[in-house]
Design a protein around this motif. Structure first.
Motif, PDB file in Angstrom:
ATOM      1  N   ASP A   1       0.835  -1.206   0.000  1.00 19.25           N
ATOM      2  CA  ASP A   1       0.000   0.000   0.000  1.00 19.25           C
ATOM      3  C   ASP A   1       0.865   1.250   0.000  1.00 19.25           C
ATOM      4  O   ASP A   1       2.091   1.196   0.128  1.00 19.25           O
ATOM      5  N   GLU A   2       0.198   2.371  -0.153  1.00 22.14           N
ATOM      6  CA  GLU A   2       0.880   3.657  -0.269  1.00 22.14           C
ATOM      7  C   GLU A   2       1.681   3.999   0.979  1.00 22.14           C
ATOM      8  O   GLU A   2       2.772   4.573   0.899  1.00 22.14           O
ATOM      9  N   ALA A   3       1.155   3.623   2.143  1.00 24.49           N
ATOM     10  CA  ALA A   3       1.847   3.940   3.393  1.00 24.49           C
ATOM     11  C   ALA A   3       3.212   3.248   3.447  1.00 24.49           C
ATOM     12  O   ALA A   3       4.203   3.843   3.883  1.00 24.49           O
TER      13      ALA A   3
ATOM     14  N   GLU B   1      10.895   7.590   2.506  1.00 28.59           N
ATOM     15  CA  GLU B   1      11.401   8.481   3.559  1.00 28.59           C
ATOM     16  C   GLU B   1      12.695   7.945   4.157  1.00 28.59           C
ATOM     17  O   GLU B   1      13.628   8.706   4.441  1.00 28.59           O
ATOM     18  N   GLU B   2      12.764   6.623   4.342  1.00 24.70           N
ATOM     19  CA  GLU B   2      13.988   6.017   4.866  1.00 24.70           C
ATOM     20  C   GLU B   2      15.147   6.198   3.890  1.00 24.70           C
ATOM     21  O   GLU B   2      16.278   6.513   4.297  1.00 24.70           O
ATOM     22  N   ALA B   3      14.868   6.017   2.593  1.00 25.78           N
ATOM     23  CA  ALA B   3      15.915   6.185   1.582  1.00 25.78           C
ATOM     24  C   ALA B   3      16.409   7.624   1.554  1.00 25.78           C
ATOM     25  O   ALA B   3      17.616   7.886   1.430  1.00 25.78           O
TER      26      ALA B   3
ATOM     27  N   GLY C   1      12.965  16.413   2.820  1.00 26.69           N
ATOM     28  CA  GLY C   1      12.101  16.664   1.674  1.00 26.69           C
ATOM     29  C   GLY C   1      10.662  16.307   1.971  1.00 26.69           C
ATOM     30  O   GLY C   1      10.335  15.803   3.047  1.00 26.69           O
ATOM     31  N   GLU C   2       9.804  16.574   0.995  1.00 22.28           N
ATOM     32  CA  GLU C   2       8.377  16.306   1.131  1.00 22.28           C
ATOM     33  C   GLU C   2       7.924  15.394  -0.004  1.00 22.28           C
ATOM     34  O   GLU C   2       8.251  15.619  -1.169  1.00 22.28           O
ATOM     35  N   ILE C   3       7.175  14.361   0.345  1.00 24.98           N
ATOM     36  CA  ILE C   3       6.616  13.474  -0.662  1.00 24.98           C
ATOM     37  C   ILE C   3       5.403  14.134  -1.297  1.00 24.98           C
ATOM     38  O   ILE C   3       4.461  14.538  -0.612  1.00 24.98           O
ATOM     39  N   THR C   4       5.441  14.253  -2.602  1.00 31.34           N
ATOM     40  CA  THR C   4       4.360  14.945  -3.317  1.00 31.34           C
ATOM     41  C   THR C   4       3.465  13.994  -4.109  1.00 31.34           C
ATOM     42  O   THR C   4       2.421  14.419  -4.614  1.00 31.34           O
TER      43      THR C   4
ATOM     44  N   GLU D   1      10.065  16.269  -3.265  1.00 30.71           N
ATOM     45  CA  GLU D   1      10.677  17.583  -3.443  1.00 30.71           C
ATOM     46  C   GLU D   1      11.576  17.828  -2.234  1.00 30.71           C
ATOM     47  O   GLU D   1      11.102  17.903  -1.107  1.00 30.71           O
ATOM     48  N   SER D   2      12.871  17.920  -2.475  1.00 30.76           N
ATOM     49  CA  SER D   2      13.804  18.131  -1.371  1.00 30.76           C
ATOM     50  C   SER D   2      13.732  19.573  -0.896  1.00 30.76           C
ATOM     51  O   SER D   2      13.271  20.465  -1.617  1.00 30.76           O
ATOM     52  N   ASP D   3      14.186  19.814   0.330  1.00 32.86           N
ATOM     53  CA  ASP D   3      14.199  21.167   0.878  1.00 32.86           C
ATOM     54  C   ASP D   3      15.153  22.076   0.125  1.00 32.86           C
ATOM     55  O   ASP D   3      15.068  23.303   0.240  1.00 32.86           O
ATOM     56  N   GLU D   4      16.044  21.461  -0.641  1.00 38.60           N
ATOM     57  CA  GLU D   4      16.993  22.244  -1.428  1.00 38.60           C
ATOM     58  C   GLU D   4      16.475  22.510  -2.844  1.00 38.60           C
ATOM     59  O   GLU D   4      17.208  22.986  -3.708  1.00 38.60           O
ATOM     60  N   GLY D   5      15.209  22.182  -3.090  1.00 36.23           N
ATOM     61  CA  GLY D   5      14.600  22.471  -4.378  1.00 36.23           C
ATOM     62  C   GLY D   5      14.854  21.436  -5.456  1.00 36.23           C
ATOM     63  O   GLY D   5      14.564  21.679  -6.632  1.00 36.23           O
TER      64      GLY D   5
END
Length: 217
Positions: free
Chosen positions: A156-158, A165-167, A176-179, A193-197
């Motif tokens: 599943d998606e979770a 996130e672990e990777a 970063g944020e999963i979009t 999308e990483s915090d560094e853009g």
């Protein structure tokens, strides 16, 4: 009166017997999770059923059983490599339950992790009955795992999100944020999308959980 503290049991050697049935990836994952926790070595065993081998000998197909056993063992070995777990592999011929019990004693296994059903057709030796014999006669603990109808361990998606996130956390790309998360034919695709853009993509194998993190161009 001071009581003695009982130390938790440590599984240094975990035995996983496999017949290559659908769903055995889940059995392997149970063993690998424990191996990662205890820094264990996983012993992977396939016992070619001597009864089935005799039945197929007349048709010249007995080598197919050994080849299937090799593929079953190699598959779990690949999964272990993904998770950084050491393995020892073995293929033998004989009665499956007796062969597993003998090998467990030879390797001084601390735990056997076994599935609860096996192949169908002429090669059938129901693992459920083998597991029952293991529980009754093995000298070490036996963990039985009911096999699902699929080998997929990321269902599943979770699960996909957690692995992505672990990777990301283990990489040098920052937070970063999963979009987005998408299940494609043979892979999970997770957009980040990483915090560094930086735009990243995590490709996750639904069986082995191998995760590849790459930049999106």
């Amino acid at each position: 009166m001071r009581s003695e503290r009982v130390r938790p049991h440590v599984y240094e050697r975990i035995l996983v017997p496999t017949d290559g049935s659908t769903g055995t990836a889940h059995v392997a994952m149970q063993a690998l999770d424990l191996a990662e926790q205890y820094d264990s070595t996983v012993y992977v065993l396939h016992v070619v059923d001597e009864t089935a081998s005799s039945l197929l000998e007349a048709t010249g197909s007995e080598n197919e059983l050994e080849e299937q056993g090799e593929r079953a063992v190699e598959r779990i070995e690949r999964m272990a490599q993904v998770h950084g777990v050491d393995t020892v592999t073995e293929i033998r011929t004989g009665d499956p339950a007796s062969g597993i019990i003998d090998y467990a004693e030879e390797t001084e296994a601390d735990l056997i992790v076994a599935g609860t059903h096996g192949r169908s057709g002429v090669q059938r030796r129901l693992i459920g009955s083998v597991a029952e014999r293991l529980v009754r006669h093995a000298t070490c603990p036996v963990m039985t795992v009911r096999l699902p109808e699929s080998d997929e361990t990321v269902t599943d998606e979770a699960d996909a999100r957690e692995l992505a996130e672990e990777a990301l956390a283990q990489s040098d790309r920052g937070d970063g944020e999963i979009t987005g998360v998408e299940r494609q034919v043979s892979v999970w695709v997770v957009d980040i999308e990483s915090d560094e853009g930086e735009s990243l993509v995590a490709y996750i194998d639904p069986v082995t959980q191998r995760t590849s993190l790459v930049a999106r161009h």
